[in-house]
Design a protein around this motif. Structure first.
Motif, PDB file in Angstrom:
ATOM      1  N   LEU A 117      39.830  29.332  44.271  1.00  0.00           N
ATOM      2  CA  LEU A 117      38.744  30.202  43.642  1.00  0.00           C
ATOM      3  C   LEU A 117      37.952  29.277  42.532  1.00  0.00           C
ATOM      4  O   LEU A 117      36.790  29.223  42.564  1.00  0.00           O
ATOM      5  CB  LEU A 117      39.360  31.450  42.962  1.00  0.00           C
ATOM      6  CG  LEU A 117      38.095  32.295  42.576  1.00  0.00           C
ATOM      7  CD1 LEU A 117      37.617  33.248  43.439  1.00  0.00           C
ATOM      8  CD2 LEU A 117      38.873  32.955  41.121  1.00  0.00           C
TER       9      LEU A 117
ATOM     10  N   PHE B 294      43.940  28.633  31.066  1.00  0.00           N
ATOM     11  CA  PHE B 294      43.188  29.769  30.036  1.00  0.00           C
ATOM     12  C   PHE B 294      43.679  29.437  28.575  1.00  0.00           C
ATOM     13  O   PHE B 294      43.762  30.376  28.020  1.00  0.00           O
ATOM     14  CB  PHE B 294      43.933  30.886  30.680  1.00  0.00           C
ATOM     15  CG  PHE B 294      43.169  32.122  30.402  1.00  0.00           C
ATOM     16  CD1 PHE B 294      41.792  32.350  30.674  1.00  0.00           C
ATOM     17  CD2 PHE B 294      43.543  33.123  29.671  1.00  0.00           C
ATOM     18  CE1 PHE B 294      41.154  33.268  30.204  1.00  0.00           C
ATOM     19  CE2 PHE B 294      42.963  34.386  29.076  1.00  0.00           C
ATOM     20  CZ  PHE B 294      41.577  34.481  29.534  1.00  0.00           C
TER      21      PHE B 294
ATOM     22  N   ILE C 102      37.244  38.530  33.369  1.00  0.00           N
ATOM     23  CA  ILE C 102      37.289  37.772  34.245  1.00  0.00           C
ATOM     24  C   ILE C 102      38.371  36.775  34.372  1.00  0.00           C
ATOM     25  O   ILE C 102      39.157  36.295  35.058  1.00  0.00           O
ATOM     26  CB  ILE C 102      35.960  37.162  34.643  1.00  0.00           C
ATOM     27  CG1 ILE C 102      35.123  38.457  35.235  1.00  0.00           C
ATOM     28  CG2 ILE C 102      35.836  36.251  35.886  1.00  0.00           C
ATOM     29  CD1 ILE C 102      35.430  38.847  36.643  1.00  0.00           C
ATOM     30  N   GLY C 103      38.202  35.792  32.986  1.00  0.00           N
ATOM     31  CA  GLY C 103      39.216  34.871  32.794  1.00  0.00           C
ATOM     32  C   GLY C 103      40.433  35.451  32.808  1.00  0.00           C
ATOM     33  O   GLY C 103      41.574  34.770  33.698  1.00  0.00           O
TER      34      GLY C 103
ATOM     35  N   ARG D  61      39.920  26.815  32.954  1.00  0.00           N
ATOM     36  CA  ARG D  61      40.252  27.989  33.542  1.00  0.00           C
ATOM     37  C   ARG D  61      41.770  28.248  34.213  1.00  0.00           C
ATOM     38  O   ARG D  61      42.156  29.309  34.763  1.00  0.00           O
ATOM     39  CB  ARG D  61      39.273  27.952  34.804  1.00  0.00           C
ATOM     40  CG  ARG D  61      37.844  28.085  34.350  1.00  0.00           C
ATOM     41  CD  ARG D  61      36.662  28.122  35.279  1.00  0.00           C
ATOM     42  NE  ARG D  61      35.591  28.454  34.843  1.00  0.00           N
ATOM     43  CZ  ARG D  61      34.481  27.632  34.554  1.00  0.00           C
ATOM     44  NH1 ARG D  61      34.475  26.531  34.865  1.00  0.00           N
ATOM     45  NH2 ARG D  61      33.075  27.798  33.889  1.00  0.00           N
TER      46      ARG D  61
ATOM     47  N   VAL E 150      40.159  44.098  38.659  1.00  0.00           N
ATOM     48  CA  VAL E 150      39.014  44.588  37.595  1.00  0.00           C
ATOM     49  C   VAL E 150      38.685  46.239  38.019  1.00  0.00           C
ATOM     50  O   VAL E 150      38.184  46.788  36.928  1.00  0.00           O
ATOM     51  CB  VAL E 150      37.495  43.883  37.846  1.00  0.00           C
ATOM     52  CG1 VAL E 150      37.792  42.697  37.534  1.00  0.00           C
ATOM     53  CG2 VAL E 150      37.151  43.956  39.287  1.00  0.00           C
TER      54      VAL E 150
ATOM     55  N   ILE F 251      41.617  36.200  36.547  1.00  0.00           N
ATOM     56  CA  ILE F 251      41.521  34.827  37.395  1.00  0.00           C
ATOM     57  C   ILE F 251      43.104  34.346  36.807  1.00  0.00           C
ATOM     58  O   ILE F 251      43.839  33.909  37.761  1.00  0.00           O
ATOM     59  CB  ILE F 251      40.786  33.938  36.847  1.00  0.00           C
ATOM     60  CG1 ILE F 251      39.355  34.392  37.465  1.00  0.00           C
ATOM     61  CG2 ILE F 251      41.060  32.357  37.514  1.00  0.00           C
ATOM     62  CD1 ILE F 251      38.188  33.428  37.287  1.00  0.00           C
TER      63      ILE F 251
ATOM     64  N   ILE G 183      39.447  37.005  45.867  1.00  0.00           N
ATOM     65  CA  ILE G 183      38.314  37.759  45.691  1.00  0.00           C
ATOM     66  C   ILE G 183      38.825  39.463  45.875  1.00  0.00           C
ATOM     67  O   ILE G 183      38.345  40.080  45.062  1.00  0.00           O
ATOM     68  CB  ILE G 183      37.015  37.535  46.666  1.00  0.00           C
ATOM     69  CG1 ILE G 183      36.538  36.027  46.266  1.00  0.00           C
ATOM     70  CG2 ILE G 183      36.078  38.675  46.724  1.00  0.00           C
ATOM     71  CD1 ILE G 183      35.676  36.055  45.487  1.00  0.00           C
TER      72      ILE G 183
ATOM     73  N   ILE H  75      40.875  40.126  42.833  1.00  0.00           N
ATOM     74  CA  ILE H  75      40.047  40.179  41.528  1.00  0.00           C
ATOM     75  C   ILE H  75      39.406  41.880  41.762  1.00  0.00           C
ATOM     76  O   ILE H  75      39.249  42.529  40.606  1.00  0.00           O
ATOM     77  CB  ILE H  75      38.864  39.121  41.414  1.00  0.00           C
ATOM     78  CG1 ILE H  75      39.775  37.881  41.150  1.00  0.00           C
ATOM     79  CG2 ILE H  75      37.885  39.501  40.804  1.00  0.00           C
ATOM     80  CD1 ILE H  75      38.888  36.836  40.665  1.00  0.00           C
TER      81      ILE H  75
END
Lengths: 176, 209
Positions: A135, A38, A120-121, A35, A174, A124, A167, A170
């Motif tokens: 996170l 990546f 999402i990956g 994570r 998104v 991040i 958060i 993100i």
């Protein structure tokens, strides 16, 4: 067997104790690295480097924290080093470059509906390193803020604030 | 409690269920009365669930065994060659460390410079006068002594001569014209004559005394 007992045995020259520690933690460290960097191949390299570092620097572990916290700190530092080198080769767009827009509920819903978890990956990955580490450690490894503060440095409150900002970022990304 | 405090300090803990009962009640009271925070809370909950959905697939036992083997083989290898001193220095020399090291060094230099300057202006001249007496300076001293003696009051001159005349009037001293080299006062012979003249004057005065 208890981590501290294994560490003491290893410090005394017992290599099987080191093997036990590797078997116990290599999966956790791999998922953390996946994570953080990546990329699965790079993550495997980071795991190797982490345990090589542990093998060489075990005498620096003073039991002030748990072995797990110390190991995570080593792993996070290896990830940061890796990302630093990677950044030289391909410049990532810094998070500040993204427009600040509030996500609309429908976009978030769409994201959930389409199960675009890969996004999402990628999101991040774009976070600043410290926010990313906090996170991931909090969400996927369920460490306490106290443990996270020990791993990434800083206070418990700073870890909480970093989590909050992660958060928020993100949410912005998104919603873009 | 305002919205900012709720959002920054409590909301993520509330989402995760980490709050004490009294704090939890505070947050719930606020959410009941604040539409904006309620919406924000909803978004955070959705993002939290979205984050949870991002999983990394387990690569399987073959991968784990391979990874373990790679780790063992790497730690069993000999240590890499010793780093060169400049490589160690390069790794060590971050900006932060550079500033921490350079600051005291600069401070010491800043303190040393005025101290050196003070020494130079107050002592080095004295030192050079004491230690490095040039031929020219020696010649000058002789001429000054002659002149001073000629002008000296009679009673003082008598006392001085009693103690020092052997030096001033000795033939060896009289025969030191080389000390007058470089004075630009004339040739050796001329200087010798000038000094002899002075000493004659002195002898005359002594005679008067």
């Amino acid at each position: 067997m208890n981590d501290l007992i294994l560490v003491e045995k290893f410090k005394g020259g017992d290599r099987t104790a080191f093997k036990e520690l590797v078997l116990k933690y290599q999966k956790e460290i791999y998922f953390l690295a996946c994570r953080m960097v990546f990329n699965k191949e790079d993550a495997a390299d980071v795991v190797q480097e982490t345990f090589v570092q542990v093998f060489r620097k075990i005498h620096q572990f003073r039991s002030a924290s748990t072995f797990k916290t110390w190991l995570y700190r080593v792993a996070i530092n290896r990830c940061k080093n890796f990302l630093r080198v990677l950044k030289k080769n391909r410049e990532l767009a810094p998070i500040e470059n993204y427009a600040v827009t509030d996500p609309k509920d429908s976009q978030l819903d769409l994201l959930l509906k389409n199960e675009r978890v890969d996004l999402i990956g990628e999101t991040i990955e774009k976070l600043p390193k410290k926010q990313k580490a906090v996170l991931i450690l909090r969400t996927y490894h369920e460490l306490s803020y106290k443990e996270i503060a020990e791993i990434v440095g800083g206070s418990v409150n700073s870890a909480k604030v970093n989590f909050y900002h992660a958060i928020e970022n993100i949410k912005r990304l998104v919603g873009k | 409690m305002n919205c900012k405090t709720i959002k920054k300090r409590f909301l993520t803990d509330y989402v995760e269920g980490n709050l004490e009962l009294d704090q939890k009640t505070l947050v719930e009271d606020h959410l009941a009365n604040c539409l904006q925070c309620r919406e924000h809370f909803g978004e955070i909950q959705r993002i939290a669930s979205l984050l949870k959905s991002y999983t990394v697939a387990d690569p399987g036992e073959v991968f784990w065994d391979g990874l373990t083997s790679k780790i063992y083989s790497r730690v069993n290898k000999k240590k890499p060659a010793q780093k060169k001193p400049w490589e160690i220095l390069q790794e060590w020399m971050t900006w932060k460390r550079l500033v921490y090291t350079a600051t005291p060094v600069l401070l010491i230099l800043l303190l040393l410079f005025p101290a050196h300057h003070f020494y130079q202006s107050h002592f080095s001249e004295l030192t050079s006068q004491e230690n490095v007496l040039t031929v020219e300076e020696i010649g000058n001293e002789f001429l000054l002594i002659d002149e001073y003696l000629i002008q000296m009051p009679a009673n003082q001159l008598e006392k001085f001569v009693q103690k020092m005349a052997w030096l001033i009037l000795s033939p060896e001293v009289l025969a030191w014209p080389e000390y007058f080299d470089g004075l630009g006062l004339g040739t050796d012979e001329e200087i010798f004559q000038m000094r002899k003249q002075n000493l004659d004057l002195l002898a005359k005065r002594l005679h008067e005394v």
